[in-house]
Design a protein around this motif. Structure first.
Motif, PDB file in Angstrom:
ATOM      1  N   LYS A 337      83.986   7.183  25.433  1.00  0.00           N
ATOM      2  CA  LYS A 337      84.043   5.870  24.784  1.00  0.00           C
ATOM      3  C   LYS A 337      83.445   5.903  23.376  1.00  0.00           C
ATOM      4  CE  LYS A 337      81.803   3.930  28.225  1.00  0.00           C
ATOM      5  NZ  LYS A 337      81.784   5.052  29.184  1.00  0.00           N
ATOM      6  N   THR A 338      82.416   6.749  23.206  1.00  0.00           N
ATOM      7  CA  THR A 338      81.722   6.753  21.922  1.00  0.00           C
ATOM      8  C   THR A 338      82.661   7.132  20.775  1.00  0.00           C
ATOM      9  OG1 THR A 338      79.780   7.445  23.144  1.00  0.00           O
ATOM     10  CG2 THR A 338      79.636   7.551  20.753  1.00  0.00           C
ATOM     11  N   VAL A 339      83.506   8.132  21.017  1.00  0.00           N
ATOM     12  CA  VAL A 339      84.435   8.558  19.971  1.00  0.00           C
ATOM     13  C   VAL A 339      85.386   7.420  19.618  1.00  0.00           C
ATOM     14  CG1 VAL A 339      86.302  10.152  19.413  1.00  0.00           C
ATOM     15  CG2 VAL A 339      84.290  10.977  20.624  1.00  0.00           C
ATOM     16  N   VAL A 442      78.876  -3.136  21.322  1.00  0.00           N
ATOM     17  CA  VAL A 442      77.765  -3.247  22.262  1.00  0.00           C
ATOM     18  C   VAL A 442      77.972  -2.217  23.353  1.00  0.00           C
ATOM     19  CG1 VAL A 442      76.534  -4.736  23.864  1.00  0.00           C
ATOM     20  CG2 VAL A 442      77.539  -5.705  21.791  1.00  0.00           C
ATOM     21  N   ASP A 443      77.033  -1.290  23.491  1.00  0.00           N
ATOM     22  CA  ASP A 443      77.174  -0.245  24.492  1.00  0.00           C
ATOM     23  C   ASP A 443      76.525  -0.708  25.784  1.00  0.00           C
ATOM     24  OD1 ASP A 443      77.911   2.137  25.598  1.00  0.00           O
ATOM     25  OD2 ASP A 443      76.333   3.322  24.653  1.00  0.00           O
ATOM     26  N   GLU A 444      77.196  -0.456  26.885  1.00  0.00           N
ATOM     27  CA  GLU A 444      76.661  -0.778  28.209  1.00  0.00           C
ATOM     28  C   GLU A 444      76.269  -2.242  28.260  1.00  0.00           C
ATOM     29  OE1 GLU A 444      77.071   1.564  30.167  1.00  0.00           O
ATOM     30  OE2 GLU A 444      77.082   3.336  28.895  1.00  0.00           O
ATOM     31  N   GLN A 445      77.260  -3.094  28.143  1.00  0.00           N
ATOM     32  CA  GLN A 445      77.002  -4.509  27.929  1.00  0.00           C
ATOM     33  C   GLN A 445      76.139  -5.168  28.991  1.00  0.00           C
ATOM     34  OE1 GLN A 445      78.502  -6.143  31.097  1.00  0.00           O
ATOM     35  NE2 GLN A 445      78.121  -7.735  29.570  1.00  0.00           N
ATOM     36  N   VAL A 618      71.466   6.046  31.362  1.00  0.00           N
ATOM     37  CA  VAL A 618      72.554   5.569  30.517  1.00  0.00           C
ATOM     38  C   VAL A 618      72.820   6.478  29.329  1.00  0.00           C
ATOM     39  CG1 VAL A 618      73.394   3.650  29.157  1.00  0.00           C
ATOM     40  CG2 VAL A 618      71.989   3.216  31.147  1.00  0.00           C
ATOM     41  N   GLY A 619      73.987   7.062  29.310  1.00  0.00           N
ATOM     42  CA  GLY A 619      74.502   7.644  28.079  1.00  0.00           C
ATOM     43  C   GLY A 619      73.885   8.913  27.524  1.00  0.00           C
ATOM     44  N   VAL A 620      72.741   9.358  28.062  1.00  0.00           N
ATOM     45  CA  VAL A 620      72.099  10.526  27.469  1.00  0.00           C
ATOM     46  C   VAL A 620      73.016  11.746  27.617  1.00  0.00           C
ATOM     47  CG1 VAL A 620      70.173  12.128  27.723  1.00  0.00           C
ATOM     48  CG2 VAL A 620      69.773   9.667  27.789  1.00  0.00           C
TER      49      VAL A 620
END
Ligand code: ADP
Ligand code: MG
Length: 765
Positions: A337-339, A442-445, A618-620
Motif C-alpha cells: 500500500k505504501t508504494v 492516513v495509514d491504518e485508519q 503495525v507496518g514495521v
C-alpha cells in the motif's frame, strides 16, 4: 395518506410541546404519534418504569422489539435453572394449595409448576386470604403460565417467591379467543427485574391500540417496499409485537432489518454526495517524463502488481478532479500500500501541492519517512547537493523531536520546501501550516479519529484529497456499512516472490517444544536473519496499559501469569542456545528516540533477536526478519496476530511463525483462532473466521452497542443481501433527488432516527 410536506418547511416534529391530541388535518400528526411521550399514552405510573429503561416515547417503546418469541407449547427446562438467577419460566401448573401458618399471622399459597419432568414451587405469603384466593383462582392446575422471579433454594427444592406471572390465554374474553391466543407466539422482550416482559407486552398493546394507520409515515418509499415485498411500517409494528404466526414476526423483522440498512445507507450515500460537491484543487498527472512520479516509476526496482497499477489509476483519476477524493485503500499486510500512496503523493507534488502522511505511532512515522526517503533516493534531496532537478524533500514531524528539529520541519512544511510531511498526531497541532496541502494519507485508519483527520484536512486552502489505508480486510457488506461514504479500492494480491510464512502452534506446557522453538530461532540467526519474540506484557504483574491487547477476548481471564518482555528477555539471555546472540527489547514505555534506535539496530542486524510488545504490530518493515515467536498467543485476537505475522516473510526469505499457547483440554475459541492462523495466511478468510467468532457489536465498534443505536436487528454479516439491496435503492433515490426534497419522510427519518451515537459512528468513517 397525507400530502408530502414541502421541503422548505421545518419538520414539525422539532417543535416543542406538541399537543397530545393532534388535529386530524395537521400534517405532522404521524411523526407526532411515534414521538408522543408514553406518559400521555400510558399514564405517568405505567410510564415511569419504562423511562428507567430509556423508553420515553411511543417510538422508543415500539422500536423495543421482542428479543425472541416463545412457542406457546414449549415449556422451559426447569432442570437448567440456577439458584440466584433471575428467570422467566414457561411451565404448567400442577397444583396450588393455601395453607395457614401457625407460627405467624397470615397464610401462604404454594403452587407447583412443571415442565413435564422437573418441578418448581411458587410461594406467596399474605396477611389476608382474599389475596391468596385471587392467585389460587388464576393458578388452576392444567393452565400454562409465564413466571418471573429469582430462583431460590428452599430445603433442597427450587422455588420462586412471589413471582410475577401471567397465565397464557387468560386475558381473552371468551374461550375461542383464549384458545387462539394460547396458540400465538409469545413475544419475549429484553426486560428488567422491575419491568418483566409481559408488562412491556401490555404497554405495547395499549400504545398500539391508539395508533392509526394515517399516523404512521413510512420512511421506506412505497415503490421500494413494493419492489422487495416489504410490509408497511404500520403493519410491521403490529406483526413484530403481536404476531398471529411465526411468519408474521419473521416478515416484520425482515422489514425492519431492511429499514435499518436503508436508513444507514441513505445517510452514507447522502454524505458521500455532499462531499463530492465540495471544491478541491485538481492535481493532474504531469505530462512528459521529467516529473517526480515518472522518474520514480522508471527507477523502481520492482514491477508494480496488477492491483497496484489499477488502484493507482483510480487514485490518479480521483485526485485529478476538482472534487475531493474520498477513498479507502484496503490491502492485506504486505500488499504494498505504501508504494501506491507514495505514487499519489508524488503526483500531487508534481502538480505543485504537498502531501501529508499520518501514522498512528512515532515508530511507524519515523519508519515511513525513512523508507520513503530510501524509495525516492535523489528525488528526495530537494535543494541539497546531489539532489535531482525538481527534487522534493521529506520531513518528519513528531512530538518527541527537539525544538530545533521541529522548528526546521515546521518551516519546511509552511514554506512548501517539503513536498511530503510525515508525522503522528503532532501534525494536527495548530502550529503546523502548509503552503498548499493537496493530499492527506492516513495509514491504518482504525487508530485515527475523524476529528484528527478533519483537523488536518482543514489545513488545506481547498479541501485536500483523502486516502485512508487499512490492512484489516473487511468483507464487502461490512465495508458498505462502516465505510459507506468512501470509495473502496482493494489490493487483492501480494507482490510476486513473496515467500510463504508457515505457522505452527507450540504447546507452552511442552518444554521439548519450547527448546526446539529457541533452537530454531538460533538456526535462523546463524543464517544472518532476525527474530521477533512478542509478549503480551512489558513487566511481570503489570497490567497491559500501553501494550494493550486491543482485541483480545475477555473469555480467558488472566489466571496465569502472562509472559513479559522484561522477564523473557532476561531468561533468553541466560540460555546457552543464545550464546553470542544480541537480544534487544522494545516496548511502549521506552522513549520514542530509544524505540527508533532499537528498530534501526534490529534492521541493520546489530540486534539479532528482539523481544517486544505489540508495538511492532503495525507496518514495521525489516526484510531480514524471518522468525516470529508469539508468547501467550491465545491472548491475542486473530487480526492482531495476522498483523504481527505480517512483519515476517517480507523479503524473499520463507518465514516461520510460532504461536506459543497452553493447549486447553476443552475446545476453545482461542484454539479455533490459532488453528485458523495456522491454516491460512489469507487475510479475508481470517477476517471471516474472526467475524463468526465475534458478536455483532464488536464488529462495528462500541458506538453500535450503545443504547438507541440504529442497528437493532440488522446483522452486518448475515444480512449482506439486504444491505446490498438497500444500498442500491439509496443510490438510485439520492442520485435522482440529492437533497431528498421529494423524500421528506426519508429525510426526516435519517435526521431523527440516527441518534447522536450513530452520527458519531458514521463520522468515524
Ligand atoms: P503494506 O501494504 O503492508 O503497507 P508495504 O507497502 O509496506 O505493505 O510493502 C511491503 C514491502 O513490499 C515493502 O518492502 C515494499 O517495498 C515491497 N513492495 C511493494 N510493492 C512491491 C512490488 N510490486 N513488488 C515487490 N515488492 C514490493
Ligand atoms: Mg503499511
Amino acid at each position: 395518506m397525507s400530502e408530502p410536506s414541502p421541503s422548505t418547511e421545518p419538520s414539525p416534529s422539532t417543535e416543542p410541546d406538541l399537543p397530545a391530541v393532534v388535529p386530524a388535518d395537521f400534517d405532522a400528526a404521524a411523526l407526532a404519534f411515534l414521538e408522543r411521550p408514553l406518559t400521555k399514552l400510558l399514564g405517568t405510573r405505567a410510564a415511569a418504569p419504562l423511562a428507567k429503561m430509556g423508553l420515553e416515547t411511543a417510538g422508543d417503546l415500539l422500536r423495543h422489539y421482542p428479543r425472541r418469541y416463545a412457542e406457546p407449547g414449549t415449556l422451559t427446562d426447569i432442570s437448567e435453572l440456577a439458584t440466584g438467577e433471575h428467570v422467566t419460566v414457561m411451565a404448567k401448573i400442577s397444583s396450588a394449595t393455601i395453607r395457614h401458618m401457625r407460627s405467624r399471622a397470615g397464610a401462604m399459597l404454594q403452587a407447583k409448576v412443571s415442565d413435564g419432568v422437573d418441578s418448581l414451587s411458587l410461594t406467596f405469603f399474605a396477611k389476608r386470604q382474599g389475596v391468596l384466593r385471587m392467585h389460587e383462582d388464576k393458578l388452576r392446575p392444567g393452565r400454562v403460565g409465564l413466571f418471573t422471579g429469582t430462583v431460590s433454594d428452599y430445603r433442597g427444592e427450587r422455588q420462586l417467591a412471589h413471582p410475577d406471572y401471567v397465565i397464557v390465554g387468560l386475558d381473552a374474553d371468551d374461550e375461542d379467543e383464549a384458545i387462539a391466543a394460547a396458540a400465538k407466539p409469545i413475544p419475549m422482550y429484553p426486560a428488567t427485574a422491575q419491568v418483566p416482559t409481559w408488562r412491556i407486552e401490555r404497554c405495547v398493546a395499549t400504545v398500539l391500540g391508539q395508533m392509526h394507520e394515517h399516523d404512521v409515515i413510512d420512511p421506506i418509499p412505497a415503490s421500494v417496499r413494493a419492489a422487495h415485498r416489504l410490509d408497511s411500517l404500520f403493519d410491521s409494528l403490529r406483526r413484530i409485537h403481536q404476531p398471529d404466526t411465526d411468519d408474521d414476526w419473521r416478515r416484520a423483522r425482515r422489514r425492519f432489518r431492511f429499514e435499518e440498512a436503508f436508513i444507514v445507507q441513505s445517510a452514507l450515500v447522502r454524505r458521500k454526495a455532499e462531499h463530492a460537491q465540495l471544491d478541491a484543487t485538481a492535481r493532474p498527472k504531469r505530462p512528459g517524463g521529467d516529473g517526480l512520479l515518472a522518474r520514480f516509476d522508471s527507477a523502481l526496482p520492482f514491477d508494480l502488481t496488477r492491483g497496484q497499477v489499477q488502484v493507482g489509476h483510480e487514485i490518479s483519476d480521483d485526485i485529478s478532479s476538482t472534487h475531493p477524493m474520498q477513498r479507502l485503500l484496503q490491502g492485506d499486510v504486505g500488499s504494498g500500500k505504501t508504494v501506491v500512496a507514495l505514487r499519489a503523493m508524488l503526483q500531487v507534488v508534481d502538480a505543485g501541492g504537498q502531501a501529508a502522511l499520518l501514522a498512528p505511532t512515532e515508530v511507524l512515522a519515523a519508519q515511513h519517512a525513512r523508507s520513503i526517503e530510501n524509495l525516492l533516493g535523489d528525488l528526495a534531496l530537494g535543494g541539497m547537493l546531489g539532489g535531482a532537478a525538481h527534487a522534493t524533500r521529506v520531513v518528519l514531524l513528531t512530538g518527541s523531536m527537539t525544538t530545533a528539529q521541529k522548528r526546521k520541519a515546521l518551516l519546511d512544511a509552511a514554506s512548501g520546501g517539503a513536498g511530503i510531511v510525515v508525522g503522528t498526531h503532532a501534525l494536527l497541532s495548530e502550529h503546523v501550516q502548509f503552503a498548499d496541502l493537496g493530499l492527506v494519507v492516513v495509514d491504518e485508519q482504525h487508530r485515527f479519529g475523524v476529528k484528527q483527520r478533519d483537523a488536518l484536512r482543514s489545513k488545506g486552502n481547498t479541501v485536500p484529497h483523502l486516502l485512508v489505508m487499512t490492512a484489516t480486510p473487511i468483507p464487502r457488506t461490512v465495508a458498505m456499512t462502516v465505510f459507506g461514504d468512501l470509495e473502496v479500492s482493494t489490493l487483492k494480491e501480494l507482490p510476486a516472490g513473496r515467500a510463504a510464512v508457515a505457522t505452527h502452534i507450540v504447546p507452552a506446557q511442552n518444554s521439548a517444544w519450547m527448546n526446539r522453538t529457541w533452537a530454531r530461532a538460533r538456526e535462523e540467526i546463524d543464517k544472518g536473519r532476525r527474530v521477533y519474540v512478542v509478549c503480551p506484557r512489558i513487566s511481570p504483574g503489570v497490567s497491559e496499559e500501553e501494550d494493550a491487547l486491543e482485541d483480545a477476548r475477555p473469555e480467558a481471564p488472566a489466571e496465569r501469569e502472562l509472559t513479559s518482555v522484561e522477564e523473557l528477555s532476561a531468561y533468553l539471555r541466560t540460555l546457552p542456545v543464545f550464546h553470542g546472540v544480541t537480544i534487544g527489547v522494545l516496548h511502549g514505555r521506552m522513549t520514542p528516540a530509544d524505540k527508533d534506535a532499537t528498530m534501526s539496530a534490529f534492521a541493520s542486524g546489530a540486534i539479532d533477536l528482539l523481544v517486544s510488545t505489540t508495538v511492532i504490530e503495525v507496518g514495521v518493515d525489516v526484510p531480514a526478519a524471518s522468525v516470529m515467536v508469539v508468547m501467550d498467543a491465545d491472548r491475542f485476537g486473530i487480526s492482531q496476530l495476522h498483523q504481527l505475522r505480517g512483519r515476517i516473510g517480507r523479503g524473499n526469505l520463507p518465514g516461520v511463525c510460532l504461536l506459543v499457547a497452553p493447549i486447553p483440554e476443552e475446545p476453545s475459541d482461542a484454539l479455533v483462532r490459532l488453528e485458523a492462523l495456522a491454516r491460512t495466511t489469507d487475510g479475508f478468510e481470517l477476517a471471516a473466521t474472526d467475524l463468526e467468532l465475534r458478536r455483532e457489536g464488536d464488529v462495528l465498534g462500541a458506538a453500535q452497542s450503545g443504547r438507541g443505536s440504529t442497528l437493532r436487528l440488522l446483522r452486518v454479516m448475515q444480512d449482506g443481501d439486504l444491505i446490498a439491496m438497500a444500498r442500491e435503492d439509496a443510490e438510485r433515490i439520492i442520485e435522482a433527488d440529492p437533497t431528498l426534497a421529494n423524500h421528506a419522510d426519508l429525510r426526516t427519518a435519517i435526521d431523527s432516527y440516527l441518534d447522536e451515537d450513530t452520527q458519531e459512528f458514521l463520522e468515524r468513517t
